[in-house]
Design a protein around this motif. Sequence first.
Motif, short mmCIF file in Angstrom:
data_model
loop_
_atom_site.label_atom_id
_atom_site.label_comp_id
_atom_site.label_asym_id
_atom_site.label_seq_id
_atom_site.Cartn_x
_atom_site.Cartn_y
_atom_site.Cartn_z
N LEU A 217 0.80 -1.23 0.07
CA LEU A 217 -0.13 -0.03 0.06
C LEU A 217 0.96 1.31 -0.12
N ALA A 218 2.07 0.97 0.81
CA ALA A 218 2.91 2.43 0.77
C ALA A 218 3.43 2.46 -0.69
N MET A 219 3.72 1.55 -1.21
CA MET A 219 4.31 1.69 -2.74
C MET A 219 3.56 2.48 -3.59
N VAL A 220 2.08 1.69 -3.63
CA VAL A 220 1.44 2.42 -4.80
C VAL A 220 0.89 3.75 -4.32
N GLY A 221 1.05 4.29 -2.94
CA GLY A 221 0.84 5.49 -2.46
C GLY A 221 -0.81 5.31 -2.36
N GLY A 222 -1.39 4.07 -1.74
CA GLY A 222 -2.82 3.84 -1.37
C GLY A 222 -2.95 4.35 0.03
N SER A 223 -4.03 3.91 0.75
CA SER A 223 -4.18 4.42 2.16
C SER A 223 -4.67 3.26 2.75
N MET A 224 -4.52 3.09 4.34
CA MET A 224 -4.69 1.83 4.86
C MET A 224 -5.43 2.56 6.21
N ILE A 225 -6.89 1.65 6.44
CA ILE A 225 -7.47 1.81 7.70
C ILE A 225 -6.71 0.95 8.69
N PHE A 226 -5.84 1.55 9.70
CA PHE A 226 -5.09 0.82 10.14
C PHE A 226 -5.15 0.51 11.73
N LEU A 227 -6.04 -0.78 12.09
CA LEU A 227 -6.37 -0.85 13.34
C LEU A 227 -5.54 -2.05 14.08
N PRO A 228 -5.62 -1.85 15.22
CA PRO A 228 -4.71 -2.46 16.29
C PRO A 228 -4.92 -4.02 15.95
N LYS A 229 -6.18 -4.45 15.85
CA LYS A 229 -6.29 -6.04 15.64
C LYS A 229 -7.49 -6.48 15.12
N PHE A 230 -7.89 -7.46 14.59
CA PHE A 230 -9.17 -7.93 14.20
C PHE A 230 -10.16 -8.02 15.13
N ASN A 231 -11.23 -7.61 14.95
CA ASN A 231 -12.45 -8.08 15.61
C ASN A 231 -13.71 -7.63 14.66
N VAL A 232 -14.58 -8.43 14.90
CA VAL A 232 -15.75 -8.31 13.75
C VAL A 232 -16.50 -7.10 13.82
N GLU A 233 -16.72 -6.57 14.96
CA GLU A 233 -17.49 -5.37 15.24
C GLU A 233 -16.69 -4.27 14.45
N ASP A 234 -15.38 -4.12 14.50
CA ASP A 234 -14.72 -3.13 13.93
C ASP A 234 -14.67 -3.44 12.41
N ALA A 235 -14.55 -4.66 12.18
CA ALA A 235 -14.51 -4.86 10.47
C ALA A 235 -15.79 -4.51 9.93
N LEU A 236 -16.94 -4.67 10.55
CA LEU A 236 -18.09 -4.44 9.87
C LEU A 236 -18.38 -2.72 9.82
N ARG A 237 -17.74 -2.18 10.98
CA ARG A 237 -17.79 -0.72 10.72
C ARG A 237 -16.97 -0.15 9.80
N TRP A 238 -15.84 -0.61 9.41
CA TRP A 238 -14.83 -0.19 8.53
C TRP A 238 -14.90 -0.54 7.22
N ILE A 239 -15.53 -1.80 6.87
CA ILE A 239 -15.45 -2.43 5.54
C ILE A 239 -16.07 -1.59 4.52
N PRO A 240 -17.03 -0.85 4.95
CA PRO A 240 -17.86 0.06 3.78
C PRO A 240 -16.97 1.20 3.33
N LYS A 241 -15.76 1.41 4.14
CA LYS A 241 -14.81 2.56 3.75
C LYS A 241 -13.73 1.91 2.99
N ALA A 242 -13.60 0.61 2.98
CA ALA A 242 -12.41 0.06 2.41
C ALA A 242 -12.80 -0.37 0.65
N THR A 243 -11.48 -0.73 0.14
CA THR A 243 -11.72 -1.17 -1.07
C THR A 243 -11.01 -2.67 -1.38
#
Length: 502
Positions: A217-243
């Motif tokens: 992601l750094a090489m292509v100049g993209g962005s990351m939603i950078f969260l401390p670890k995996f959990n389902v609730e956070d994933a459900l909240r952020w997935i709509p903002k990711a590609t």
Amino acid sequence: MTNILYDKIFGSNLKNNKIFLYTESEEVSYKNFTTLTNKLANILVSHGLNPGDRVAVQVEKSVTQLGLYAATIKAGGIYLPLNTAYTPHELNYFLSNARPKIIICATDTMGKLEKLYSSKKASFLTLNANETGSLREKLKSSALSFKAANRTNEDLAVIMYTSGTTGKSKGAKLTHQNLSSNCTILEKSWEFSKNDVLLHMLPTYHTHGLLVACNLLAMVGGSMIFLPKFNVEDALRWIPKATSMMGVPTFYTRLLDNPKFDKNLSENIRLFISGSAPLSADTHTMFKKRTGLSILERYGMTETNMSTSNPYRGKRIAGTIGKALPGVEIRITDRVTGEVLPDGSIGVIEQRGENVFSGYWEMPEKTQDAFTPDNFFITGDLAKRDKNGYLTLVGRDTDMIISGGLNVYPKEVENLIDEIDEVLESAVIGVPHPDLGEGVVAVVVLKRKLLDRKKIQKTLQPNLAKFKQPKFIIYLENLPRNAMGKVQKAALRKQYKELFES
Ligand code: MCA
């Protein structure tokens, strides 16, 4: 002056105001990330870092931690990431083996380590999960610019420890060329671009989360939603903002277990990638049914970075790891004779290419054993290849366990159990686990009764990372053996295959 990996990964976006990292509390532009990198690099150099020195880092995932990776590479050092689950006992081994110039860890860990690990040549810096510690203090007065050290293709960028069949971990030496060439291949193969926003919930002390996700992601100049670890609730909240998202199979099975995860939620996602452990064909099929998207499964190792992948365009076949990536030569060989086998036969995956590591740190014999005379790396994974080039993993030549995407070598656990006075012998196996893929189970034969029924667990706790500790202990009168006297782990795996099913 060039620094192959730094220039490639971070070089083109240094002054860019675009957001590189989104966290729950801040947005960090490429420009600000570069400033952070420079300040950290100045601190490392002020603590005596010279090109080729190791920087051992055991800290929670954070923007500063990722900055430490970039800073180490920029200063010409060798980054040595360590799982935060490792106990001081395990850390002592890694540090004694790698002899880093600088060790960065939590304050609490430093206190414990100082008693165990005595090297007058190493400097300690601290960085805690709440972003306190001596490193953060030093950042306040560190200079804003830093000139990258010269590094060529063959120079080491990262040492990543991988468990060994004998129980002793080996440091895989990854060069600037290994990592930068693999990144270019992945950019093309998976069509990553600056328009990508990757949901990053993986740990950053392994190949998958650091050298695949962050480098790419750094090489292509993209962005990351950078969260401390995996959990389902956070994933459900952020997935709509990711590609895009990268995960181990447990991420995908946990998402499927939640009815809120559906097609609408993932409509902006162009690519879900899975790796580090086999993704079951069932999960692949259920995921496609729920979201309309086919998870792209790929295969890699610490020693090789990414080696095979299902195609971005074209058929992603459930249960396969796809075809060899461009520039990676793969052959299937007989596990006994080493002879190259025709398509359709089951054998050991061997591979050669710029992605393949340059050997194990200060272990020339183990390095020699790992390569064929014509320089193919012998992976120990068993697979077969179909006529179209798709590979299917069918097992492992070693009895390594993969639990939630983390490798566990039975010998390391068995050695510790066998040291207990009351224990005659043990066999540690992996059996199917609905959440983690495989769960660690210890089968133990006692010499005499354990007065403390929790003695094994209590012995393992201070010595072994949690993910390696058995989730279940079974006591038997004796272990099944074949005519040669070898413990039949396959029979044990079969006998206890439904242990975690209920
Ligand atoms: C945590 N625990 C585990 C694991 N993770 N036990 C076994 N296996 C694990 N992987 C322990 C916890 O300490 C806890 O213990 C209990 O199990 C349950 O924790 P839970 O909260 O459910 O776990 P979690 O924190 O949600 O973590 C599970 C996870 C995580 C999300 C699957 O382990 C993870 O992010 N794995 C990804 C690993 C990875 O990045 N692998 C790549 C390396 P207790 O409750 O008793 O305290 S391989 C690689 O890089 C290669 C090259 C490649 O190809 O990708």
